[in-house]
Design a protein around this motif. Structure first.
Motif, PDB file in Angstrom:
ATOM      1  N   VAL A 202     -22.143  49.825  50.211  1.00 16.48           N
ATOM      2  CA  VAL A 202     -21.268  50.515  51.154  1.00 16.48           C
ATOM      3  C   VAL A 202     -21.704  50.041  52.535  1.00 16.48           C
ATOM      4  N   ALA A 203     -20.746  49.936  53.452  1.00 18.60           N
ATOM      5  CA  ALA A 203     -21.057  49.357  54.756  1.00 18.60           C
ATOM      6  C   ALA A 203     -20.286  50.059  55.865  1.00 18.60           C
ATOM      7  N   ALA A 204     -20.867  50.019  57.047  1.00 16.31           N
ATOM      8  CA  ALA A 204     -20.210  50.463  58.281  1.00 16.31           C
ATOM      9  C   ALA A 204     -20.230  49.266  59.228  1.00 16.31           C
ATOM     10  N   GLU A 205     -19.079  48.977  59.829  1.00 15.58           N
ATOM     11  CA  GLU A 205     -19.004  47.836  60.742  1.00 15.58           C
ATOM     12  C   GLU A 205     -18.374  48.235  62.058  1.00 15.58           C
ATOM     13  N   ALA A 206     -18.729  47.500  63.109  1.00 14.94           N
ATOM     14  CA  ALA A 206     -18.113  47.618  64.423  1.00 14.94           C
ATOM     15  C   ALA A 206     -17.731  46.205  64.844  1.00 14.94           C
ATOM     16  N   PHE A 207     -16.577  46.066  65.522  1.00 12.43           N
ATOM     17  CA  PHE A 207     -16.140  44.738  65.931  1.00 12.43           C
ATOM     18  C   PHE A 207     -15.513  44.776  67.313  1.00 12.43           C
ATOM     19  N   TYR A 208     -15.453  43.588  67.938  1.00  9.69           N
ATOM     20  CA  TYR A 208     -14.879  43.433  69.275  1.00  9.69           C
ATOM     21  C   TYR A 208     -14.251  42.046  69.348  1.00  9.69           C
ATOM     22  N   VAL A 209     -12.994  41.979  69.807  1.00 12.06           N
ATOM     23  CA  VAL A 209     -12.268  40.710  69.921  1.00 12.06           C
ATOM     24  C   VAL A 209     -11.622  40.631  71.308  1.00 12.06           C
ATOM     25  N   PRO A 210     -12.278  39.967  72.288  1.00 13.64           N
ATOM     26  CA  PRO A 210     -11.637  39.748  73.585  1.00 13.64           C
ATOM     27  C   PRO A 210     -10.722  38.523  73.513  1.00 13.64           C
ATOM     28  N   GLN A 211      -9.542  38.636  74.103  1.00 13.24           N
ATOM     29  CA  GLN A 211      -8.562  37.549  74.048  1.00 13.24           C
ATOM     30  C   GLN A 211      -7.834  37.482  75.389  1.00 13.24           C
ATOM     31  N   SER A 212      -7.514  36.268  75.851  1.00 11.77           N
ATOM     32  CA  SER A 212      -6.693  36.106  77.056  1.00 11.77           C
ATOM     33  C   SER A 212      -5.801  34.888  76.878  1.00 11.77           C
ATOM     34  N   TYR A 213      -4.625  34.944  77.503  1.00 13.31           N
ATOM     35  CA  TYR A 213      -3.677  33.832  77.448  1.00 13.31           C
ATOM     36  C   TYR A 213      -2.636  33.999  78.545  1.00 13.31           C
ATOM     37  N   ASP A 214      -1.838  32.949  78.741  1.00 16.48           N
ATOM     38  CA  ASP A 214      -0.776  32.942  79.748  1.00 16.48           C
ATOM     39  C   ASP A 214       0.578  32.816  79.069  1.00 16.48           C
ATOM     40  N   LEU A 215       1.578  33.447  79.670  1.00  9.75           N
ATOM     41  CA  LEU A 215       2.965  33.343  79.207  1.00  9.75           C
ATOM     42  C   LEU A 215       3.829  32.880  80.371  1.00  9.75           C
ATOM     43  N   LYS A 216       4.846  32.071  80.077  1.00 12.11           N
ATOM     44  CA  LYS A 216       5.739  31.575  81.123  1.00 12.11           C
ATOM     45  C   LYS A 216       6.695  32.655  81.610  1.00 12.11           C
ATOM     46  N   SER A 217       7.305  33.395  80.704  1.00  8.32           N
ATOM     47  CA  SER A 217       8.206  34.477  81.089  1.00  8.32           C
ATOM     48  C   SER A 217       8.361  35.420  79.907  1.00  8.32           C
ATOM     49  N   GLY A 218       8.837  36.618  80.183  1.00 11.39           N
ATOM     50  CA  GLY A 218       9.027  37.574  79.106  1.00 11.39           C
ATOM     51  C   GLY A 218       9.298  38.958  79.628  1.00 11.39           C
ATOM     52  N   THR A 219       9.227  39.926  78.724  1.00 14.21           N
ATOM     53  CA  THR A 219       9.466  41.319  79.081  1.00 14.21           C
ATOM     54  C   THR A 219       8.421  42.206  78.411  1.00 14.21           C
TER      55      THR A 219
END
Length: 187
Positions: free
Chosen positions: A71-88
């Motif tokens: 049996v296990a307990a886990e913690a996680f973290y995922v930082p992400q960044s990116y650029d978009l040309k246009s959108g809503t």
């Protein structure tokens, strides 16, 4: 499987240390790996950067030398960044449009899992686990020419695989799983 994740495909490398036979402490690091990302061609994200961090504590219930349950307990973290040309995006009850955006998306969470490790030969192990957890997603936008969206010209993105979540925080239950191959370095 993190290799087949449609938005943040990564190759995970990790180490497990067992201070005593029934307790395992594992740390994993994942880096961007897109060759197996099935829908990468359908993404409009530029300058995408991310990595994955995971900590896990395990309690083993040995069955035999060839098979161990845990049996296990886990913690996680995922930082992400990116650029978009246009959108809503949605802000409250209003749809907003932009000409360019820099997106920062951070995902953190925790999970409880039950799993089994089975020996494959002398030093290799197959590790499989399932569980349930909670994850929190935080999304921040930095936009250029942010304005109220025009319903005709600024239609929402219909591609659910490439869509960027609306800004803000969102917490939800999420399944947890693992399918890994391990190698014993030291005996």
């Amino acid at each position: 499987m993190t290799l087949l994740d449609p938005s943040t495909s990564a190759l995970m490398l990790g180490l497990e240390f067992r201070p005593v036979p029934r307790i395992g402490l594992e740390i994993d690091y994942g880096f961007k790996f897109t060759p197996l990302q099935l829908f990468y061609w359908n993404q409009s994200k530029a300058n995408i950067r991310y990595q994955k961090f995971k900590l896990e504590g395990r309690y083993y219930i040995p069955r035999s030398e060839r098979q161990q349950w845990y049996v296990a307990a886990e913690a996680f973290y995922v930082p992400q960044s990116y650029d978009l040309k246009s959108g809503t995006y949605e802000r409250g009850d209003e749809r907003r449009a932009y000409d360019q955006a820099h997106i920062e998306r951070n995902v953190r969470g925790a999970a409880l899992k039950a799993g089994m490790m089975r020996r494959l030969g002398q030093r290799f192990w197959l590790d499989m686990a399932l569980g349930l957890g909670v994850r929190q997603r935080e999304v921040r936008y930095q936009t250029l020419n942010d304005r109220t969206a025009n319903p005709i010209f600024d239609a929402p993105n219909q591609n659910f695989l490439a869509a960027t979540p609306d800004p803000g925080n969102k917490t939800r239950l999420a399944p947890a799983g693992a399918f890994r191959i391990g190698y014993t370095l030291l005996k």
